[in-house]
Each structure stands twice: as C-alpha cells, then as structure tokens.
Design a protein around this motif. Structure first.
Motif, short mmCIF file in Angstrom:
data_model
loop_
_atom_site.label_atom_id
_atom_site.label_comp_id
_atom_site.label_asym_id
_atom_site.label_seq_id
_atom_site.Cartn_x
_atom_site.Cartn_y
_atom_site.Cartn_z
N UNK A 212 20.85 -7.88 5.68
CA UNK A 212 19.56 -7.43 4.99
C UNK A 212 17.88 -7.87 5.94
N UNK A 213 17.76 -5.63 5.23
CA UNK A 213 16.65 -5.81 6.30
C UNK A 213 15.28 -5.56 5.20
N UNK A 214 14.58 -6.07 5.56
CA UNK A 214 13.22 -5.81 4.96
C UNK A 214 12.13 -5.81 5.15
N UNK A 215 11.12 -4.02 4.87
CA UNK A 215 9.80 -4.29 5.24
C UNK A 215 9.03 -3.99 4.36
N UNK A 216 7.66 -5.24 4.33
CA UNK A 216 6.88 -5.31 3.43
C UNK A 216 5.92 -4.22 3.98
N UNK A 217 5.46 -3.99 2.99
CA UNK A 217 3.81 -3.45 3.16
C UNK A 217 2.90 -2.65 2.24
N UNK A 218 1.41 -2.49 1.94
CA UNK A 218 1.10 -2.65 1.10
C UNK A 218 1.63 -1.99 -0.35
N UNK A 219 1.09 -2.40 -1.08
CA UNK A 219 1.93 -1.92 -2.86
C UNK A 219 1.85 0.06 -2.96
N UNK A 220 3.05 0.66 -3.25
CA UNK A 220 2.42 2.31 -3.24
C UNK A 220 2.79 2.81 -1.68
N UNK A 221 2.66 1.38 -0.40
CA UNK A 221 3.06 2.94 0.93
C UNK A 221 4.74 2.46 1.04
#
Ligand code: B3K
Ligand code: ZN
Length: 863
Positions: A212-221
């Motif tokens: 599983x690949x997950x990229x976490x960013x600022x909300x909305x980005x």
C-alpha cells in the motif's frame, strides 16, 4: 576567535558499541509543549564486562530511569550535556527511561518538532538523542515498536513499519501502535502526527507482494501529490529491473512538511519530505520542480536498500549510502529523461558545487577522517563526487561486473552497518581485480587536472595520445597520489564523422601514452566522453577542433562541452583584456546552427543556450574579479542575442505550447528551449524583445513559463519587471512554495543597485527566516545565485550574509552553517573583496555562543 576549541571526532577512534539493543519500545504522549517519551530497551552486553552504559541524550528532562523495574538512584548514573552514563549494569537487562521534551520550542528542526501544527521528526544524523536516551550511532541496530498517544485533532499517528493496533482513548485522545520488523539505526526513526490528507495507491512487487502506498499532505493538497506518487511507482519498478531490489514492507508512506532543513529523509517506511520536493501542479510548479520531485522521491526510495537495509558503520562512511544512492537516482533519471541531457545537468551541478568546494578551504575527501559536526559533511563531495566514484567503478569494470559486484554487496551485507572498505571488497571479489588503487579516490581530496597532448603521424597513420595527471594540494593534504582515472576517448574526422569509437583509456599513473594505429585521417580527439571522471581536462585541441565537436560530436556530452569550452575562452579572454569579436560572432553562428539541427532534441538544445555560469567561470581564473566576469559574460550574451535575434524570436514563437500541460521530458524540453530563447532575448532589451518577454509572462499557462518570463523581466529591470513582480505576488501570496520563487527571482536580480532592494526584502512581511525554504530562497538565492551583487565592492553583500548567519545560528545551527560556504572561498578573490569577506568570517567567528556547526566551517575557512 573563541578559545574553547571543541574536540573533533576521528575515524581512527571508532570502537564498536559494547552493548546490543535487541528491542526498543517507545511510548509517546504527544503534547506540543510537554511530550512524554518512555523508552524500554532490551539490552545485552557484547563488549567488556566492566564497561558502563553510555546513552546519548541532549535537551531531555529526565523523569525517571529504571533497570529491570528498579528505579535508579542519583548515585547510580551521571548526566551531562551529552548524555546519560549508568555506571554499573548487568549483562542482560531492561532499561526504562522516561523523559519530557518540548517540540513546540524546537526551532532547530532536528528531533521532534512542530511544522504547520503537526508533529514531525528529523533524526539523521544525530537528532534522535533529543527525543530519548539512546546510543544514537548508526551501527546500533534495533527492532522498534512505537506507541503514539495524542489528542484526536492529531488525526493521523504515523511511525515506521506496519500498523499493528489503533483505537480511541478517554478524554478525546487516541493511539496507534507501529512495529518495524527490520532492525534499524536510530537515525531512521520517524514519527508524524497531525491532520493530513492522503493520496493512496498500490504497487505489486516483482515477487507478487502487495504494497500500500500513501502520500500524506496538508489538507486540500492531495491532487498535488499525484506526480510524486507516480514517480514512486516508477522508481519501485525501476529498482527491481535495474538492481533487482524489491520493497520489503506492506506499506510505504511519504509525508510532506513545510519546515524542513533540507530536501527529504529516507526513514524506514515513512519518508518525510520538504513539501517543495513533493507537491506539484502545472500552475504552481516548474518543470525543474517536477524533475527534482521525480529524482528525490526515487532517491529516498532507493535508500531502502542502499542506506536502510545496509547502513553505515559510522558517519565517516556517509558516502557509502549517499554517493551510491545519488548514482542510483541519476541512473533512474537518465532512463526517465534521456541519458545525455541528464549527464549534462549532473555535471553542471557537480562543477558548480563540488568543484567549487574542492577548490576552497572546505575541500575534503569523499570519506573524511575527522569532523566536529557531522551535519557539515552532507556536502557535494560526499554526495555528488561520491556518485562519480560509483560511476567510475561501472566504467572501469563494465556494466555486467558492476551489477554482479552490487548483487554481492546486497547479499553479503544485508542487515549490517558497514564500511566503504567492505563495499569496495565486493568489487574486488566479483571482478577478481585489485581495487587498492581505487580506494585513493575515497581518501584524497581535490579535483585532479588531466592534460592531454597528441601527435599524429600521417604517413604512419598513427596517433599518440599522452595523458598526465596532477592534483593541487588541499587543506591537510599537501602530497597527492596519482589516481586511476578512466578517460573515455573517441575520434572524429574534420568533417565531424566518427573515425574511431569510444574506448576507455585508464590513466593509472602520473602519465601514460597510448598509440593507436590505423588512424587514416587527421583526427579530432573527443576525450573524457560522458565526463568519464570528475577531473578538469586540458587538451591541446584548437578552437577549430572544438567547433567540429560542437557541431557533430557523437557524444552529446562532449558536443555540449565543446560549446561551453569555446564560450568560456571567449568570456575569460575578454576579462583578461583580449576580447575576440570575430570569435564571438563565430560562436553565435555555431550556436545558431546547433539550434536548427533537426536531429537533436529540444531538451538538448535548451542546454546549449546558457553560457557557463559565473561560478563556473570563476573556477578558471585566479584571482577572481566577479564584476569583470559578470560584464564579460553579459557582453557575450547580448552579442548572441543580437546576432541570433530573428532565430530566437522564431523559435520562441514556434515552440509555443497549445494543448494540455504534460510534465513529461519531451514537453519539458520544448518549454526549456522556449524559455531559454526568452532569457536570451532579454539580453537585447529593445522594444520588440521587451514586448515579447512581457507577453511571455502575461500569457504563461503554467509556472515554468511564468517563472521564465518573470526571471527574464527581472533581468531587463525597470517598470515591466516591477509590474510583473507585483502581479505575481498578488496572485500567489497564499501559496508558500510559489512565494519562495518570488523571493528567489528577486534575490538573483543582477541589475544596478539591486543589492539594496534585495537586502530590504528581509523586512518584507512574507519573509520568515524560521522557514528554511524561505530563508534559502532569499539568502542563498542572493549569495550563490547572484555573484555580481553579492560581491558588491561595498562589502554590503558579505555583511548581509554574516548578519543572516548569526541570526539563524541562534535557533537553527544546521541551516545557518549551510549559508557559510560563499564566504569560504575568500582567498581566491581579488584582495579588495577577499579582505572584506575575511572580515565577515572573523566577525562571525568572534561571536559569543556560536554553534559548533558554524564554528567548524568559519574556522576551516579562516585557517
Ligand atoms: N539522508 C538525508 C539527509 C540527511 C541530512 C542530515 N543533515 C536525505 C538524503 O540524502 O536522502
Ligand atoms: Zn540520500
């Protein structure tokens, strides 16, 4: 100058840690100003019986410590600024410590800190010791379990490895437990907690495992993370094909943060990225940003094998993971974007940063032997020259043996913390060759000069090529040894046709002569093809030979190099008082022909347009007079712009994009060429050209073109530039990554009197020295990207840089130290400037309370 000299760490002092930390269980109670960290370490003695246990620890408030449940009394341990010593410990025991830390006060951005309201960490190299007491050294590998508890407004609780449990607690809190099955050094630990959006995907590895690949960013980005995610999947696939390396956990995560000291970090299973190297959309990111994202995402991913599975025994071995991983990311980018274009860009960067480093007081070997602060050794020499050494191994041994050697390295050292010696031994064992001489490349600083002379005997159809090498002394190394240098050489005839294919000549002593028979025509020698070694080459070639190469060398690197060599000679001729106007016209003509050559692609043509940088030019003269170099370079640029005006305008028009934006190499190459034309036209700013540049900026449909136009307008100066800057600011004031570009483009303003405007930007409401991206945009943009203004004869540029270094050192020493370099080369400048640079270095050195980071660099610069 301060007198309390800190003691250096030396490679020769390496001793194994006398204990093993079999497991590490961490429990975090996250609170911004008072986080509790409980560490439970299962420890077993592996060294001498009487040795006390020393654990690193800095800025930690010790709450309690217990061995096998027994709380330690004050006489059983001692605590100082560097850590905790427990005088007597059993051979096998459990140590539990509890500490309190204040992430909200952490402006050094090392250890656990807060960025944009989220908890995040940076531990490499020595940040873990500000989180808990631990042997914070890369050769102590341990299996980690991490429990995180926090208020539910920190919605995601992340750490390395696989998630084993999560749930809600009382009082609006929740928790998550992570387990990383792979033993790792503390520098690869990571934790993130906060509100984030996530972009998800999957990857099936070559053996069929689902990740599983997950990229976490600022909300909305999240949409802006799509390119990074796509790059990640391509990198995972490529590493399987090119190196047989497969990913090893069920989950791979990347988190973007706005406040980060450098580019990104390869923490096991949880990479943390500077948001500038992760987020991209056509309207906010340039093609260069896309390219960097692709390469850095790959770089950090590749570290999973070269760095994480096999790590460094001690920090002197840093190139073991960094040089090798840079080589791997460069090879990936070459496959994604074209080999020659990538090689030219890599060599430009190498020369700009590493050759400059090697030419100054901060020169050091790829494997140094002592340091005060390891943070100061994340240098171009370790990274970029380190990568060149790997490339040379491939050139010397051939692709097949190279791959076998690396396979052996992965098989032999998986799960270990090892050394450069052990790495090179794999190449010796796989090839059956003695690699002893090659090791000198790791231990000897400085850029070698290789000279080439030739003699052609037409009657005998024989060519003799004599190569010789020398390396100038560098600090602490006055006697240099000869190095094994692979010089790839091919021959052209005077019509530009191939006369003999490339061959690697190994220069393995001070000099060597090779004789080639059957050379039927007068040859033009194309040497150091593909930049086969990190050296400065001087040859007996005549300008006429260079023009043949510039037009037709089958090796595209050398075709580009021939153009740069011609331009460099013209510019430096003018600074030396021997301008060559005929030569300048001839050069412009040749460039014009190269630009209309249908056989070469736009990305390559775009690289032909820029003249050698002022930094590049300054490496070729002694002493350096930056104003003279700037004027002579500008002169040639203007001359080309006038001479090729019609062609540049035509190309600029023809290359205008019409359809959808695509970040691929082909489309980016066309934009690069069109923006290059715009940049050149700005050097001849009559009304027609100015209108065209203004039009370019105003009609830009993506950030690449907007920045191309803006930077050309800043070059022109005056009202069009002011209007464009104001419009740009108004449009992008809420987008921090774009605003960084606005600061950077002004920092590079070469115009008359720009220095005053640039210095005034530190008072702009959007300037924030606490954010490394913003700081670097303005301060480094100016000190490294604007030599003409930085070296203003008033010395105001130097004073400004010293002020910034001192101010930032008060809260972020690592980033402050990274600003020192432009002052370091003071000895190479004309005395009127060099003396002023030295004064500022002395002023910094004399500052009370200076960090070790900055102290080490200014002392070396002044030594
Ligand atoms: N390994 C990190 C760099 C850490 C820098 C610490 N001062 C990123 C990289 O090279 O991949
Ligand atoms: Zn790296």
């Amino acid at each position: 100058m301060r007198t309390d000299t800190p003691q250096p760490v030396r490679l020769s002092d390496y001793r194994p840690f006398p204990f093993q930390i079999e497991t590490t269980a961490l429990a975090f109670q996250l609170e911004p100003a008072a986080t509790r960290v409980r560490a439970t370490l299962a420890i077993r003695r592996s060294g001498a019986a009487a040795e006390p246990l020393f654990l690193h620890g800095e800025r930690l408030k010790l709450i309690s410590a217990a061995i096998d449940g027994e709380v330690l009394g004050a006489n059983q341990y001692s605590l100082d600024g560097e850590g905790l010593t427990i005088h007597q410990v059993p051979d096998a025991f459990t140590l539990t410590t509890e500490v309190e830390i204040d992430p909200s006060a952490n402006k050094a951005l090392m250890g656990l800190y807060i960025s944009g309201g989220r908890f995040c960490t940076q531990c490499e190299a020595e940040g873990f010791r500000t989180i808990t007491f631990f042997p914070d050294r890369p050769d102590v590998l341990s299996r980690y379990t991490v429990r995180i508890e926090a208020d539910q407004r920190f919605a995601h609780l992340l750490s390395n490895g696989n998630l084993v449990e999560s749930g809600e607690l009382d009082d609006g809190r929740h928790f998550a437990v992570w387990n990383d099955p792979f033993p790792k050094p503390a520098y690869l630990f990571a934790l993130v907690a906060g509100e984030l959006d996530v972009l998800e995907d999957r990857f099936t590895t070559m053996s069929g495992r689902e990740v599983a690949l997950k990229v976490f960013v600022d909300p909305g980005q999240a949409p802006r993370a799509a390119y990074a995610l796509d790059s990640l999947k391509r990198a995972m696939k490529w590493d399987e094909e090119a190196f047989g390396r497969e990913y090893d956990l069920d989950l791979f995560m990347i988190v973007a943060v706005r406040d980060f000291n450098f580019g990104a970090m390869e923490n096991k299973g949880l990479n943390i990225f500077n948001s500038s190297l992760l987020l991209a959309a056509p309207e906010t990111a340039t093609d260069q940003d896309y390219e960097r994202i692709e390469s850095v995402v790959a770089h950090e991913y590749f570290h999973n094998w070269t760095g994480n599975r096999i790590t460094c025994r001690d920090w002197f071995q840093l190139c073991l993971k960094e040089g090798l991983t840079v080589f791997r990311d460069q090879s990936f980018s070459a496959d994604m974007r074209g080999e020659a274009v990538q090689r030219i860009k890599d060599v430009k960067a190498l020369r700009a940063r590493q050759f400059a480093e090697d030419a100054g007081p901060l020169a050091h070997p790829v494997r140094p032997s002592s340091y005060l602060k390891i943070d100061n050794f994340y240098t171009a020499t370790i990274y970029e020259k380190g990568a060149e050494l790997i490339r040379m191994l491939k050139t010397l041994l051939g692709a097949e043996i190279f791959r076998q050697s690396l396979d052996l390295y992965f098989a032999r050292h998986d799960g270990e913390a090892t050394t450069v010696e052990a790495f090179i031994a794999c190449f010796a064992d796989a090839s059956g060759r003695d690699m002893g001489d090659f090791f000198t490349w790791y231990e000897q600083a400085g850029t070698p000069t290789v000279s080439l002379a030739h003699a052609y005997d037409e009657a005998a159809q024989a060519l003799e090529i004599t190569l010789a090498q020398s390396t100038a002394p560098t600090p602490g190394q006055s006697n240099k040894q000869a190095l094994p240098i692979p010089v790839t050489i091919g021959l052209l005839d005077v019509e530009g046709q191939a006369l003999r294919d490339s061959e690697v000549v190994l220069l393995d002593g001070p000099s060597k002569t090779v004789r080639w028979d059957g050379v039927a025509k007068t040859p033009v020698i194309s040497a150091l093809r593909g930049f086969s070694a990190p050296v400065n080459l001087s040859t007996d070639a005549r300008p006429a030979d260079r023009y043949i190469q510039f037009a037709a060398d089958a090796d595209l690197f050398n075709r580009w190099e021939a153009g740069q060599t011609l331009a460099r000679a013209l510019i430096l001729g003018r600074t030396a008082g021997v301008p060559d106007e005929v030569g300048e016209e001839r050069y412009a003509d040749a460039l014009g022909r190269a630009l209309v050559d249908d056989a070469s692609d736009p990305a390559f043509k775009a690289l032909l347009l820029p003249l050698p940088s002022e930094g590049d030019l300054s490496l070729a003269v002694d002493p350096v007079d930056p104003a003279a170099i700037h004027a002579a370079r500008d002169h040639l640029k203007a001359r080309i712009a006038v001479h090729l005006g019609d062609l540049l305008r035509r190309l600029h028009g023809d290359l205008q994009g019409d359809g959808e934006f695509s970040p691929d190499a082909r489309a980016a190459g066309r934009r690069a060429l069109r923006n290059g034309c715009c940049d050149l036209l700005a050097a001849d700013p009559h009304a027609v050209n100015v209108d065209r540049v203004v039009g370019h900026f105003q009609s830009a449909a993506n950030m690449t073109d907007a920045m191309g136009g803006l930077s050309a307008l800043v070059q022109i100066g005056g009202p069009p530039a002011e209007e464009a800057l104001a419009a740009f600011h108004a449009r992008w004031r809420e987008e921090p990554l774009v605003l960084d570009k606005w600061f950077a483009v002004q920092a590079r303003d070469p115009g008359e009197g720009a220095i005053g405007r640039i210095l005034a930007l530190t008072a702009h409401p959007d300037f924030d020295a606490g954010n490394p991206n913003r700081l670097r945009a303005l301060v480094q943009g100016f000190s490294s990207g604007n030599p003409a203004q930085f070296h203003d004869e008033s010395g105001a540029g130097y004073r400004f840089l010293a002020d910034q270094i001192l101010a930032v050192d008060g809260f972020n020493p690592m980033t402050a130290a990274r600003l020192v370099e432009p002052l370091g080369g003071w000895r190479r400048y004309i005395p009127a400037l060099g003396e002023r640079m030295r004064e500022q270095l002395q002023r910094i050195a004399g500052h009370a309370g200076l960090s070790k980071n900055v102290l080490e660099l200014v002392s070396r610069a002044l030594d």
